[in-house]
Design a protein around this motif. Sequence first.
Motif, short mmCIF file in Angstrom:
data_model
loop_
_atom_site.label_atom_id
_atom_site.label_comp_id
_atom_site.label_asym_id
_atom_site.label_seq_id
_atom_site.Cartn_x
_atom_site.Cartn_y
_atom_site.Cartn_z
N MET A 89 28.36 42.73 24.19
CA MET A 89 28.90 41.41 23.91
C MET A 89 30.20 41.23 24.68
SD MET A 89 30.03 39.85 20.23
CE MET A 89 31.10 38.43 20.14
N SER A 90 30.34 40.10 25.39
CA SER A 90 31.53 39.84 26.17
C SER A 90 32.62 39.20 25.31
CB SER A 90 31.21 38.90 27.33
OG SER A 90 30.24 39.48 28.18
N ILE A 91 33.88 39.51 25.65
CA ILE A 91 35.02 38.92 24.97
C ILE A 91 35.64 37.88 25.88
CG2 ILE A 91 37.28 39.38 23.98
CD1 ILE A 91 36.34 42.20 23.39
N PRO A 92 35.71 36.61 25.45
CA PRO A 92 36.34 35.58 26.30
C PRO A 92 37.86 35.75 26.30
CG PRO A 92 35.65 34.64 24.20
CD PRO A 92 35.15 36.05 24.20
N LEU A 93 38.45 35.75 27.48
CA LEU A 93 39.88 35.90 27.62
C LEU A 93 40.47 34.76 28.42
CD1 LEU A 93 40.45 39.71 28.41
CD2 LEU A 93 40.66 38.55 26.22
N GLN A 94 41.60 34.26 27.95
CA GLN A 94 42.37 33.25 28.69
C GLN A 94 43.71 33.92 29.02
OE1 GLN A 94 41.35 29.73 29.28
NE2 GLN A 94 42.96 30.05 30.80
N PRO A 95 43.76 34.70 30.12
CA PRO A 95 44.97 35.46 30.40
C PRO A 95 46.07 34.59 31.02
CG PRO A 95 43.40 35.79 32.14
CD PRO A 95 42.72 34.91 31.12
N ILE A 96 47.26 35.16 31.05
CA ILE A 96 48.38 34.53 31.74
C ILE A 96 48.31 34.91 33.23
CG2 ILE A 96 50.89 34.48 31.97
CD1 ILE A 96 49.93 33.10 29.48
N ILE A 97 48.30 33.92 34.10
CA ILE A 97 48.34 34.19 35.54
C ILE A 97 49.80 34.49 35.93
CG2 ILE A 97 47.85 33.30 37.85
CD1 ILE A 97 45.38 33.68 36.10
N THR A 98 50.01 35.63 36.57
CA THR A 98 51.37 36.01 36.94
C THR A 98 51.81 35.24 38.20
OG1 THR A 98 50.71 37.84 38.39
CG2 THR A 98 50.94 38.32 36.04
N LYS A 99 53.12 35.14 38.37
CA LYS A 99 53.64 34.48 39.57
C LYS A 99 53.26 35.27 40.82
CE LYS A 99 57.58 32.14 37.43
NZ LYS A 99 59.06 32.00 37.39
N ALA A 100 53.28 36.61 40.71
CA ALA A 100 52.90 37.45 41.85
C ALA A 100 51.43 37.25 42.18
CB ALA A 100 53.17 38.92 41.54
N GLY A 101 50.58 37.13 41.15
CA GLY A 101 49.16 36.89 41.37
C GLY A 101 48.90 35.54 41.98
N LEU A 102 49.63 34.53 41.51
CA LEU A 102 49.46 33.18 42.04
C LEU A 102 49.84 33.13 43.53
CD1 LEU A 102 48.69 30.30 41.15
CD2 LEU A 102 51.12 29.89 40.71
N THR A 103 50.90 33.84 43.89
CA THR A 103 51.33 33.90 45.29
C THR A 103 50.27 34.58 46.15
OG1 THR A 103 53.67 33.96 44.65
CG2 THR A 103 53.12 34.76 46.85
N ALA A 104 49.68 35.67 45.63
CA ALA A 104 48.65 36.40 46.38
C ALA A 104 47.42 35.53 46.59
CB ALA A 104 48.29 37.68 45.64
N VAL A 105 47.03 34.78 45.55
CA VAL A 105 45.88 33.88 45.68
C VAL A 105 46.17 32.77 46.69
CG1 VAL A 105 44.46 32.18 44.46
CG2 VAL A 105 44.99 34.37 43.37
N PHE A 106 47.40 32.26 46.67
CA PHE A 106 47.80 31.20 47.60
C PHE A 106 47.71 31.69 49.05
CE2 PHE A 106 51.24 29.17 50.06
CZ PHE A 106 50.80 27.86 50.03
N ARG A 107 48.18 32.92 49.31
CA ARG A 107 48.12 33.48 50.67
C ARG A 107 46.68 33.64 51.13
NH1 ARG A 107 52.32 37.19 48.93
NH2 ARG A 107 50.66 38.73 48.66
N ALA A 108 45.85 34.17 50.23
CA ALA A 108 44.44 34.37 50.59
C ALA A 108 43.75 33.03 50.84
CB ALA A 108 43.72 35.15 49.48
N ASP A 109 44.04 32.03 50.01
CA ASP A 109 43.40 30.72 50.14
C ASP A 109 43.81 30.04 51.45
OD1 ASP A 109 41.73 28.67 48.91
OD2 ASP A 109 43.56 27.47 48.81
N ASN A 110 45.07 30.20 51.83
CA ASN A 110 45.53 29.63 53.10
C ASN A 110 44.87 30.29 54.30
OD1 ASN A 110 47.16 27.73 51.97
ND2 ASN A 110 49.08 28.81 52.30
N ALA A 111 44.46 31.55 54.12
CA ALA A 111 43.79 32.27 55.19
C ALA A 111 42.28 32.07 55.15
CB ALA A 111 44.11 33.77 55.09
N GLY A 112 41.83 31.20 54.24
CA GLY A 112 40.39 30.94 54.14
C GLY A 112 39.65 32.05 53.42
#
Length: 228
Positions: free
Chosen positions: A1-24
């Motif tokens: 059985m899966s547990i649904p989680l709504q985690p806190i996105i960290t500022k460091a994680g958001l920055t990493a996702v932004f860099r990757a998204d800008n690079a396609g």
Amino acid sequence: MSIPLQPIITKAGLTAVFRADNAGLAAEITHIVVGTLGYTPSSEQKTLRAQIAKYPIAGAQRLSPTQIHLTALADGTQAFWVKEVGFLLSDGTLLAVWSHPTEPLAYKPENADLLLAYDLALSALPANSVTINSLPGDLNLTLSGPLASLATAQLAADLRGLKQQDLLNEHGKRHESSETQLADLSGRVPVLERQRATDRDGLLGAITANAAGLVATQILFVTTKYGA
């Protein structure tokens, strides 16, 4: 059985996702980290507060553009309560963290495996901006049932063992109490036997004295009535 989680996105994680998204590219989640401290998580976090283990993602499934199902297998000899969970990107960045001040997620038994299965909601990130890099073989949902059954069976066996041990301990206490009572009785028997012997001698002495008194009384009566 899966547990649904709504985690806190960290500022460091958001920055990493932004860099990757800008690079396609899509940022890749590769590991789950777990810890033993419960608290209210913060977007400023870069690590868990009491990390105890790190596990590679073993299986994944995209449920929607902003929701991912992922699994990992917590193995090893340690036993602990899972009170905080983090999700690491391929470069080691803590993308998201979940914790609660009073409510643990799960318990990892000693010398037993725990299946970590979470439905991760990433609505705070762009759609499809995060993917999962899992182990070869993919520990998917088809294994979650058998693994959960094994975990349940293991917990049931542990519970039976605890109950049997409690029963043995109770029998041991009763046995010790019986031995103590027996030893006490054994110590009292000689005393009772000596008392009984004393009482018997006293009774015999009283009977003898009474008999002697009766004989003396009869002799006195005869002598008085008939003369010497």
